[in-house]
Design an enzyme around this catalytic site. Sequence first.
Site, mmCIF file in Angstrom:
data_model
loop_
_atom_site.group_PDB
_atom_site.id
_atom_site.type_symbol
_atom_site.label_atom_id
_atom_site.label_comp_id
_atom_site.label_asym_id
_atom_site.label_seq_id
_atom_site.Cartn_x
_atom_site.Cartn_y
_atom_site.Cartn_z
ATOM 1 N N ASP A 259 0.860 -1.179 0.000
ATOM 2 C CA ASP A 259 0.000 0.000 0.000
ATOM 3 C C ASP A 259 0.896 1.229 0.000
ATOM 4 O OD1 ASP A 259 -1.501 2.253 1.667
ATOM 5 O OD2 ASP A 259 -3.012 0.987 0.715
ATOM 6 N N ASN A 267 -2.267 12.785 -4.531
ATOM 7 C CA ASN A 267 -3.305 13.200 -5.479
ATOM 8 C C ASN A 267 -3.801 14.605 -5.183
ATOM 9 O OD1 ASN A 267 -3.515 11.067 -7.304
ATOM 10 N ND2 ASN A 267 -4.857 9.882 -5.950
ATOM 11 N N HIS A 272 -4.140 14.182 -10.047
ATOM 12 C CA HIS A 272 -4.292 12.753 -10.359
ATOM 13 C C HIS A 272 -3.283 12.277 -11.400
ATOM 14 C CE1 HIS A 272 -7.848 11.904 -7.918
ATOM 15 N NE2 HIS A 272 -8.277 13.114 -8.252
ATOM 16 N N ASP A 276 -1.007 8.978 -10.993
ATOM 17 C CA ASP A 276 -0.818 7.900 -11.974
ATOM 18 C C ASP A 276 0.662 7.660 -12.245
ATOM 19 O OD1 ASP A 276 -3.535 7.630 -12.166
ATOM 20 O OD2 ASP A 276 -3.738 8.740 -14.054
ATOM 21 N N GLU A 303 -4.368 2.188 -4.703
ATOM 22 C CA GLU A 303 -2.924 2.184 -4.527
ATOM 23 C C GLU A 303 -2.431 0.897 -3.871
ATOM 24 O OE1 GLU A 303 -4.635 4.326 -0.874
ATOM 25 O OE2 GLU A 303 -5.100 4.025 -2.990
#
Length: 384
Positions: A259, A267, A272, A276, A303
């Site tokens: 994680d 973010n 965003h 990514d 994630e």
Amino acid sequence: MHFDLFTLGVIGAAIGIAISISFTLLGLVLRGLPALRIWASAFWVVTAAALAQGLNENGSLLSTVVGGGLIALANALMLMGIAIHLRYPLRWRWPMAVVALFVANQLHVYLSPPSQTVSALMFGAYSVVWDVWMVWVLLWRSPRDMRNTCSFTALIFIIDAVFYLLRSVVVLFPQLLAHSRLDELLTTWNYLFGILSSFLLSTGFTLMLAERLTLDLRRLARTDGLTGLLNRSALIEAGARLVDACRARRQACSVLMFDLDHFKSINDSWGHAAGDAVLSHFVEVIRGMGLPRDTLFARYGGEEFVLLLPAIEPAQAGVLAERMRAAVAAEPAVFGGRTINITTSVGGATATDANFEHLISAADVALYRAKHLGRNQVAWNQGA
């Protein structure tokens, strides 16, 4: 019923135009298949060759050099279309070199006409070379999951090669076929067989395209679009089979669940697109560690990522998990020319007699403990 070569040429051209139009229209719809456009071009070239040879059949420059050269070019396009479709790295220069050699030979034939026997044998030899080349690529360079349609298309080229070999035998030994108009009969059958081959090849190529689309759709259904990893449903399906196989052999199986720490803040702060980029960077780092054979690496959701390690000693899995955690922390992601420091929490579980679902649950519990203890560390459920 008797057909002169002009009539056969017109029939072949009409059929070729129909097939060419069909493949061209398909190419306009299915734009993600480059082989389709190449095959459409090949059928257009074959059609032009039929017209060139049908309009003038008396050994002229049009029929001998232009028509013969177009046939060679069509073979080269078909071969390259097959290679591109199968993702086999064949360079254009090799088939085009054969085309140039054939055109030079046909020019020599036009300027210094040999006997009909020699001319037929040379053309047959070139045809067999193209057929064998395409059969080799179709049967020995095709992926395992595309063997059925490739075998069907290869069979067409095998039949074509056998036809030209038999034709060469008859030309060399005309006494095998007592017929007063042997040369005309062979030429007529050559045209008829060419028309039939066009039908069969269009069918074979269409089947190959359909199979490629089916496989791509299946892969898309199993793959995460951003990272290219297995998605959650594909992991559950493949993971269950792999863990069951390890249980049957009494081998330990380990699951690592990752994680990315504070991913939401990345973010929120960077956007965003940056998130990514961080996810993709994380995948590259993990892959760069050199994953053991038969490992399953998947994006579990958001994630979270899962790494399934079959037939691995627990101590070895623990060392690998720590190395991966350290590598992620040591290699920040880059976005917009700026670095983003990232860390990951890792939960691990290992067992020899548990199913995949139980291993995932145990790794999830360990992951929660790693995050609760401060993140950027590995927690482990031994003997889950």
